[in-house]
Design an enzyme around this catalytic site. Structure first.
Site, PDB file in Angstrom:
ATOM      1  N   THR A 238      57.052  31.944 -75.314  1.00 28.45           N
ATOM      2  CA  THR A 238      56.489  30.799 -76.568  1.00 28.45           C
ATOM      3  C   THR A 238      57.762  30.308 -76.973  1.00 28.45           C
ATOM      4  OG1 THR A 238      56.448  32.835 -78.120  1.00 28.45           O
ATOM      5  CG2 THR A 238      54.609  32.560 -77.168  1.00 28.45           C
ATOM      6  N   ARG A 240      60.712  27.922 -74.952  1.00 32.62           N
ATOM      7  CA  ARG A 240      60.920  26.487 -74.466  1.00 32.62           C
ATOM      8  C   ARG A 240      60.570  26.921 -72.753  1.00 32.62           C
ATOM      9  NH1 ARG A 240      60.209  24.702 -78.396  1.00 32.62           N
ATOM     10  NH2 ARG A 240      61.259  23.255 -79.672  1.00 32.62           N
ATOM     11  N   GLU A 269      56.570  20.128 -69.519  1.00 34.29           N
ATOM     12  CA  GLU A 269      55.246  20.029 -70.215  1.00 34.29           C
ATOM     13  C   GLU A 269      54.994  18.415 -71.018  1.00 34.29           C
ATOM     14  OE1 GLU A 269      55.865  23.036 -73.119  1.00 34.29           O
ATOM     15  OE2 GLU A 269      56.098  21.352 -74.838  1.00 34.29           O
ATOM     16  N   HIS A 301      51.493  24.881 -75.743  1.00 32.05           N
ATOM     17  CA  HIS A 301      52.294  24.752 -76.725  1.00 32.05           C
ATOM     18  C   HIS A 301      51.724  24.507 -78.463  1.00 32.05           C
ATOM     19  CE1 HIS A 301      56.812  23.600 -77.434  1.00 32.05           C
ATOM     20  NE2 HIS A 301      56.335  24.111 -78.697  1.00 32.05           N
TER      21      HIS A 301
HETATM   22  P1  NAD Z   1      66.198  31.173 -84.573  1.00 32.42           P
HETATM   23  O1  NAD Z   1      67.525  30.299 -84.465  1.00 32.42           O
HETATM   24  O2  NAD Z   1      66.138  31.763 -85.779  1.00 32.42           O
HETATM   25  O3  NAD Z   1      66.637  32.539 -83.403  1.00 32.42           O
HETATM   26  C1  NAD Z   1      67.039  32.143 -82.019  1.00 32.42           C
HETATM   27  C2  NAD Z   1      67.942  33.256 -81.946  1.00 32.42           C
HETATM   28  O4  NAD Z   1      68.403  33.396 -80.331  1.00 32.42           O
HETATM   29  C3  NAD Z   1      69.234  33.581 -82.664  1.00 32.42           C
HETATM   30  O5  NAD Z   1      69.186  34.861 -83.380  1.00 32.42           O
HETATM   31  C4  NAD Z   1      70.123  33.313 -81.596  1.00 32.42           C
HETATM   32  O6  NAD Z   1      71.638  34.107 -82.085  1.00 32.42           O
HETATM   33  C5  NAD Z   1      69.640  33.713 -80.360  1.00 32.42           C
HETATM   34  N1  NAD Z   1      70.285  33.283 -79.196  1.00 32.42           N
HETATM   35  C6  NAD Z   1      71.022  31.932 -79.090  1.00 32.42           C
HETATM   36  N2  NAD Z   1      71.625  32.056 -77.775  1.00 32.42           N
HETATM   37  C7  NAD Z   1      70.981  33.417 -77.145  1.00 32.42           C
HETATM   38  C8  NAD Z   1      71.229  33.748 -75.791  1.00 32.42           C
HETATM   39  N3  NAD Z   1      72.166  33.201 -74.882  1.00 32.42           N
HETATM   40  N4  NAD Z   1      70.868  35.005 -75.640  1.00 32.42           N
HETATM   41  C9  NAD Z   1      69.949  35.651 -76.565  1.00 32.42           C
HETATM   42  N5  NAD Z   1      69.806  35.157 -77.823  1.00 32.42           N
HETATM   43  C10 NAD Z   1      70.286  34.006 -78.070  1.00 32.42           C
HETATM   44  O7  NAD Z   1      65.196  30.401 -83.809  1.00 32.42           O
HETATM   45  P2  NAD Z   1      63.747  30.987 -84.283  1.00 32.42           P
HETATM   46  O8  NAD Z   1      62.900  30.156 -85.123  1.00 32.42           O
HETATM   47  O9  NAD Z   1      63.343  32.285 -83.925  1.00 32.42           O
HETATM   48  O10 NAD Z   1      62.736  30.064 -82.731  1.00 32.42           O
HETATM   49  C11 NAD Z   1      63.118  30.646 -81.586  1.00 32.42           C
HETATM   50  C12 NAD Z   1      62.535  29.484 -80.489  1.00 32.42           C
HETATM   51  O11 NAD Z   1      61.329  29.568 -80.609  1.00 32.42           O
HETATM   52  C13 NAD Z   1      63.271  28.029 -80.674  1.00 32.42           C
HETATM   53  O12 NAD Z   1      64.286  27.971 -80.238  1.00 32.42           O
HETATM   54  C14 NAD Z   1      62.219  27.332 -80.380  1.00 32.42           C
HETATM   55  O13 NAD Z   1      62.528  26.706 -79.159  1.00 32.42           O
HETATM   56  C15 NAD Z   1      61.104  28.044 -80.113  1.00 32.42           C
HETATM   57  N6  NAD Z   1      59.861  27.837 -80.911  1.00 32.42           N
HETATM   58  C16 NAD Z   1      58.732  27.755 -80.026  1.00 32.42           C
HETATM   59  C17 NAD Z   1      57.432  27.182 -80.684  1.00 32.42           C
HETATM   60  C18 NAD Z   1      56.005  26.947 -80.262  1.00 32.42           C
HETATM   61  O14 NAD Z   1      55.190  26.635 -80.930  1.00 32.42           O
HETATM   62  N7  NAD Z   1      55.904  27.584 -79.296  1.00 32.42           N
HETATM   63  C19 NAD Z   1      57.535  27.082 -82.326  1.00 32.42           C
HETATM   64  C20 NAD Z   1      58.883  27.370 -82.859  1.00 32.42           C
HETATM   65  C21 NAD Z   1      60.016  27.706 -82.250  1.00 32.42           C
END
Ligand code: NAD
Length: 342
Positions: A238, A240, A269, A301
């Protein structure tokens, strides 16, 4: 003469965007200009007269598009989403366009949807639903798998991943592995074990992706990972689409190596998701093949789409615009990554 209100052009508008932004704007009074089309080189010129461009996940703000926005007079790109892999931040900085996003609106919306997808997939609820609507009450083919006791690997334990890890560990009794450069001590305290990414990808029965899309995470799940993964692996994405090499995933599904896949996002997408194409022929062989597997569950999405999340997105976006117009510091400003010293 009274000053005319600041104009915001909202690209890729859908009914729910219009509704929530209009409601949040009642106390702000900006001039909102809604455009259904996504931001592309062909539509960027529509921004003429607007100081602010409001974008969503599939509006491509690469350098040429940003140059057109700058020419049209845009000074702020306000992303109404958390992820920002669609914006060339270095180009924006060079063009003196500030970029803000909504880092947090409702991690619960996405984490709950992730668990929903996982449960639907593992218990075949989506398939049962369509059967029962056809008065087919047979259970053959609907045998599922428990979550309890399985090894779940959470890649990225930020806001969303941490909630998913907690639900899987404390709620369902999974053995939870996590991979993130930043350790969440609260998760460790409930028994989540941080391991390196390779170990997680090798050992997990269920992998759920919650890290951002970066050069380091692009195609994090590729042919090599799939070849070495646990047989019958379940994958949930969920985050990217480009975190997964979809062609390699199809190969692994054909080899019956993967047990189930739930995807809310897909690498290609843009131009497909968020639109009703039910009367059209979709020219994407990979997407169309993915949709043929009985053990693949896809949504378009949708994980963010709750009343609470939409209201928070609209409110934070307009707050950032208000701060920008008033010359106040921008709490959610994104800066270009610093070049790495070689
Ligand atoms: P966030 O920034 O709070 O958390 C992301 C985490 O990933 C952080 O803890 C970071 O340290 C970690 N990270 C960075 N690089 C990494 C790696 N190489 N390996 C492992 N971990 C790594 O972000 P969030 O709010 O939890 O959102 C996460 C993702 O969800 C976003 O990047 C966004 O792409 C996606 N998202 C999708 C939807 C949807 O509707 N499907 C909605 C919101 C967010």
């Amino acid at each position: 003469m009274p000053q005319s209100p600041t104009q915001i052009i909202v690209f890729g508008t859908r009914a729910y965007d219009r509704h929530c932004l209009t409601r949040a704007n009642a106390t702000q009074g900006f001039d909102l200009r809604f455009i259904d089309a996504p931001l592309t080189k062909d539509t960027a010129g529509l921004a003429a007269g607007a100081q602010i461009a409001c974008l969503f996940v599939n509006d491509m703000a690469d350098r040429p598009v940003l140059e057109l926005l700058a020419k049209a007079g845009v000074r702020l790109v306000a992303l109404r989403c958390a992820g920002y892999n669609n914006v060339d931040l270095a180009a924006a900085q060079a063009l003196d366009i500030a970029v803000v996003h909504v880092p947090s609106y409702s991690p619960h919306a996405v984490s709950e949807f992730t668990i929903g997808l996982l449960l639907s997939l593992e218990r075949k609820i989506h398939r049962a639903w369509s059967r029962v609507r056809d008065n087919n009450f047979a259970l053959d083919g609907l045998v599922g798998r428990n979550l309890h006791g399985r090894v779940a690997g959470v890649v990225g334990t930020g806001q969303i991943g941490a909630l998913v890890a907690r639900a899987l560990r404390a709620g369902f009794g999974c053995d939870v592995l996590a991979s993130d450069p930043v350790v969440d001590q609260g998760l460790v305290d409930i028994g989540v074990r941080y391991v390196d990414r390779a170990e997680l990808l090798r050992s997990a029965d269920i992998i759920t992706l919650h890290c951002p899309l970066t050069p380091d995470t692009r195609h994090l799940i590729d042919a090599a990972v799939l070849a070495n993964a646990r047989p019958g692996l379940t994958i949930v994405n969920t985050s990217r689409g480009a975190l997964i090499d979809a062609s390699a995933l199809i190969d692994a599904l054909k080899l019956r190596r993967v047990g189930g896949v739930a995807l809310d996002v897909y690498e290609q997408e843009a131009g497909i998701f968020f639109d009703d194409l039910s009367d059209e022929i979709v020219d994407d062989e990979v997407l169309q093949r993915l949709l043929t597997f009985p053990n693949v569950l896809m949504t378009g999405h949708q994980a963010f789409l709750t009343d609470e999340a939409l209201a928070a997105i609209a409110q934070t976006t307009l707050q950032s615009v208000g701060d920008f117009v008033a010359g106040r510091p921008l709490a959610h400003r994104l800066s270009a990554p610093q070049p790495r010293p070689d």
